[in-house]
Design a protein around this motif. Structure first.
Motif, PDB file in Angstrom:
ATOM      1  N   GLN A   2      17.650   1.186  20.537  1.00  0.00           N
ATOM      2  CA  GLN A   2      17.255   2.324  19.597  1.00  0.00           C
ATOM      3  C   GLN A   2      17.577   1.560  18.232  1.00  0.00           C
ATOM      4  N   ALA A   9      14.161   7.469  12.032  1.00  0.00           N
ATOM      5  CA  ALA A   9      14.230   8.563  12.734  1.00  0.00           C
ATOM      6  C   ALA A   9      13.049   8.423  13.260  1.00  0.00           C
ATOM      7  N   ASP A  10      12.117   7.228  12.857  1.00  0.00           N
ATOM      8  CA  ASP A  10      11.303   7.647  13.952  1.00  0.00           C
ATOM      9  C   ASP A  10      11.011   6.828  15.085  1.00  0.00           C
ATOM     10  N   ARG A  11      12.253   5.506  15.332  1.00  0.00           N
ATOM     11  CA  ARG A  11      12.222   4.860  16.508  1.00  0.00           C
ATOM     12  C   ARG A  11      13.329   5.960  17.258  1.00  0.00           C
ATOM     13  N   ILE A  12      13.742   6.689  16.692  1.00  0.00           N
ATOM     14  CA  ILE A  12      14.705   7.586  17.673  1.00  0.00           C
ATOM     15  C   ILE A  12      13.143   8.671  18.878  1.00  0.00           C
ATOM     16  N   GLY A  13      11.765   8.344  17.883  1.00  0.00           N
ATOM     17  CA  GLY A  13      10.812   9.312  18.191  1.00  0.00           C
ATOM     18  C   GLY A  13       9.859   8.496  19.522  1.00  0.00           C
ATOM     19  N   TYR A  14       9.873   7.132  19.156  1.00  0.00           N
ATOM     20  CA  TYR A  14       9.549   6.382  20.246  1.00  0.00           C
ATOM     21  C   TYR A  14      10.472   6.031  21.758  1.00  0.00           C
ATOM     22  N   ALA A  55      16.952  12.652  22.604  1.00  0.00           N
ATOM     23  CA  ALA A  55      16.571  12.878  21.812  1.00  0.00           C
ATOM     24  C   ALA A  55      15.791  13.568  20.977  1.00  0.00           C
ATOM     25  N   HIS A 105      16.073  13.249  16.903  1.00  0.00           N
ATOM     26  CA  HIS A 105      14.390  12.511  16.182  1.00  0.00           C
ATOM     27  C   HIS A 105      14.553  13.724  14.779  1.00  0.00           C
ATOM     28  N   THR A 106      14.376  14.687  15.461  1.00  0.00           N
ATOM     29  CA  THR A 106      14.232  16.159  14.241  1.00  0.00           C
ATOM     30  C   THR A 106      15.275  16.198  13.650  1.00  0.00           C
TER      31      THR A 106
END
Length: 628
Positions: A189, A204-209, A253, A257-258
């Protein structure tokens, strides 16, 4: 707000989210602008933001390669240990038989069938409460300790439950592995992740990934039929603790992410890039789908808690299937680059449920029902002539249903549609309480082997209560059996050791007495052993036929059956194992211990073994914890 700059920037940002490969450098990001802006700073900002997004995805995409390397390490260790155990077992093939060895051993190894309520040693000398002992404290034996034995003992040790919440903690080795897994995810992360507020979108996008790349692992650990069991030697129920930890990390996560994207929209996003307020952001189609997936996974976590499972097991089963299908559907539509991971996870789920559990490993029988003398326990039994298994390479995989037999310590899932529409969609796990078919003896006699399957079912609420009521009116019932499931690891370990100990308490007691029933006979399993001790709770004595106790005694096995805990108190497991490990250490033998029962019993046995290992004894332990 710059109305001329916003459309091209947002459109370009949306387009970039459909890709998962990073460019070689920020300057290599191609910017195609329909309505060209004369502000180079905005163009450069968008270029760098897109680079950070795609570069982060490129980094996180390596996550599963790291998991593959870790799995390879566990696989090598498993097969090396398995080969060593097999060599040890074959090396004792011509050793004296158990009956011959029993005549030469002290009385503690004799063929006693019953003992009193205390352990063989004087209880005054063994009044040890391991719960109040310091960490691995014991009477030291100078010269026996080493750094490796101290580390091994610490890894084996199981801490006390968490105060107030009374949450049972796993052994240190499991906790250490879970912490390493969490640290790995934290590394992916934060590694080369921009922490500046203006690039918080990429964070934030990386948390989703990170959430997405864990998805196949979550479903793989949840599957009853999985390659991880074969590769590591751990059964799926042993791996279930990691399934839960992976699920908890993913739920965190998803929430992070949200929350991170809400923070970006409210505080970090440049004003010229904003379109509308927070409400407009939340009701955007992509974000609504993401919220649907978030709610589904958080509900999955809430309904998976042990307290909920214990009280509403049927609801847990139904919600687990419905919610995870809904979560995958929402996630597939929410995030374009998540689709390969979603499809792999869905394939794992469908292959396990439909191909294996409802087809290859599912068999239907008419089972007999008998209510036992306590009025709250019933015996479900079935028997059949076993099918001949073709001698083909894939036969063990494709034809391994209950109709082809089972191994000691295996369990099955049963479904009884006649109890009602609700029960026809549910499967419930039960440990097999009867010995496996003796195929070897049948083949030598020239007759087809016959299987006798028995399940001891204690009535509680829901399914078991309905089945008990049904058994009071009917003597048989159609049943669908999914299985068997289990791992031969504990059995292989016992075979390789010089001395073996089986300890069982509570509902696991009948398991202890069926373990000797290998595919051959008791002597074939536990011959050439210095000590054979079986300990189980006295309240189950009436369920155990006397001929089985006599059979164990004839094999030179020492059986200890304490009285009920409420009457006789808890047996001194710690003192018993301490004495036995000291004896095997003096003989330079390896002691194998399998324990199954309540959490307190498992912890007492585990920490007594850790104590012995720290003092230099060669002890191998397997804890068979039955619980889902």
């Amino acid at each position: 707000m710059d109305e001329t700059a916003t459309p091209w920037a947002r459109d370009l940002l949306r387009t970039s989210l459909r890709y998962a490969k990073s460019p070689p450098s920020p300057g290599a990001v191609e910017v195609v602008i329909t309505d060209f802006t004369d502000d180079p700073d905005k163009v450069e900002y968008v270029r760098i933001l897109i680079y950070h997004i795609l570069h982060g995805r490129d980094i996180v995409a390596c996550y599963n390669l790291v998991l593959a390397v870790v799995l390879a390490g566990f696989t090598v260790r498993h097969f090396v240990t398995k080969r060593r155990d097999q060599a040890g077992w074959n090396g004792r093939a011509h050793a004296p038989s158990s009956s011959e060895r029993a005549r030469k051993l002290p009385s503690s190894s004799s063929s006693t069938t019953l003992q009193g309520t205390r352990s063989p040693r004087d209880s005054a000398k063994l009044d040890v409460d391991l719960e109040r002992q310091p960490l691995l404290a014991s009477t030291a034996r100078p010269g026996h300790r080493s750094l490796s034995s101290t580390i091994q003992a610490w890894l084996m040790y199981q801490p006390r439950p968490v105060p107030f919440v009374n949450r049972t903690l796993p052994p240190n080795e499991t906790s250490l592995f879970v912490l390493a897994y969490i640290a790995l995810n934290v590394f992916f992360q934060f590694f080369q992740s921009p922490l500046e507020p203006k690039y918080f979108f990429a964070f934030a996008d990386r948390i989703g990934y990170v959430f997405i790349v864990n998805l196949p692992l979550l479903y793989l650990l949840a599957a009853k039929n999985q390659p991880l069991s074969f590769l590591t030697g751990y059964s799926y129920e042993s791996l279930n603790i990691f399934h839960r930890r992976v699920g908890e990390l993913m739920c965190f996560a998803a929430f992070a992410h949200t929350a991170a994207f809400v923070a970006w929209q409210v505080w970090c996003c440049p004003t010229w890039l904003l379109v509308g307020g927070l409400w407009d952001f939340l009701i955007e189609q992509r974000n609504l789908l993401g919220m649907g997936s978030l709610v589904a996974y958080e509900l999955l976590y809430a309904t998976s808690l042990a307290s909920f499972r214990a009280r509403c097991y049927e609801l847990f089963l139904a919600s687990h299937v419905i919610l995870q299908v809904a979560a995958l559907a929402f996630l597939y539509l929410h995030f374009f680059t998540s689709r390969p991971y979603v499809l792999v996870s869905l394939a794992i789920f469908l292959i396990d449920r439909l191909v294996w559990r409802l087809s290859l490993k599912s068999e239907s029988f008419t089972a007999d029902l008998e209510v036992l003398e306590d009025g709250q326990t019933l015996l479900l039994s079935a028997n059949w002539s076993m099918l001949h298994q073709p001698d083909q390479p894939l036969s063990p995989w494709l034809l391994h249903s209950i109709r082809h037999g089972w191994k000691p310590m295996d369990h099955v899932f049963i479904t009884i549609p006649s109890l009602g529409r609700t029960h026809s969609l549910q499967t419930h796990p039960f440990t097999i309480a009867s010995a496996p078919p003796r195929c070897h003896d049948a083949h030598e006699a020239g007759t087809p082997p016959h299987a006798w399957l028995s399940l001891l079912i204690r009535a509680r609420d829901g399914f078991t209560r309905d089945l008990l009521q049904h058994s009071r009116s009917y003597s048989s019932v159609p049943v669908r059996i999914d299985g068997p499931y289990g791992s031969p690891g504990a059995l292989e370990m016992l075979r390789a050791c010089d001395s073996t100990v089986l300890i069982a308490g509570g509902r696991a007691s009948p398991w202890c007495f069926r373990l000797p029933g290998l595919s051959h006979n008791i002597g074939h399993l536990l011959s050439r052993r210095a000590d054979k001790i079986y300990t189980c709770c006295g309240r189950h004595l009436s369920w155990l036929p006397q001929e089985r106790l006599d059979e164990l005694a004839e094999a030179g096995i020492h059986v200890t059956i304490p009285g009920p805990t409420a009457e006789a108190g808890r047996p001194d497991i710690a003192g018993y194992l301490t004495e036995l490990s000291a004896r095997t250490q003096t003989r330079k033998q390896e002691l194998g211990i399998v324990v199954s029962g309540p959490d307190n019993l498992n912890r007492a046995a585990r920490n007594a073994c850790a104590l012995a290992v720290k003092e230099g004894a060669k002890v191998r332990l397997s804890v068979e914890k039955f619980g889902w």
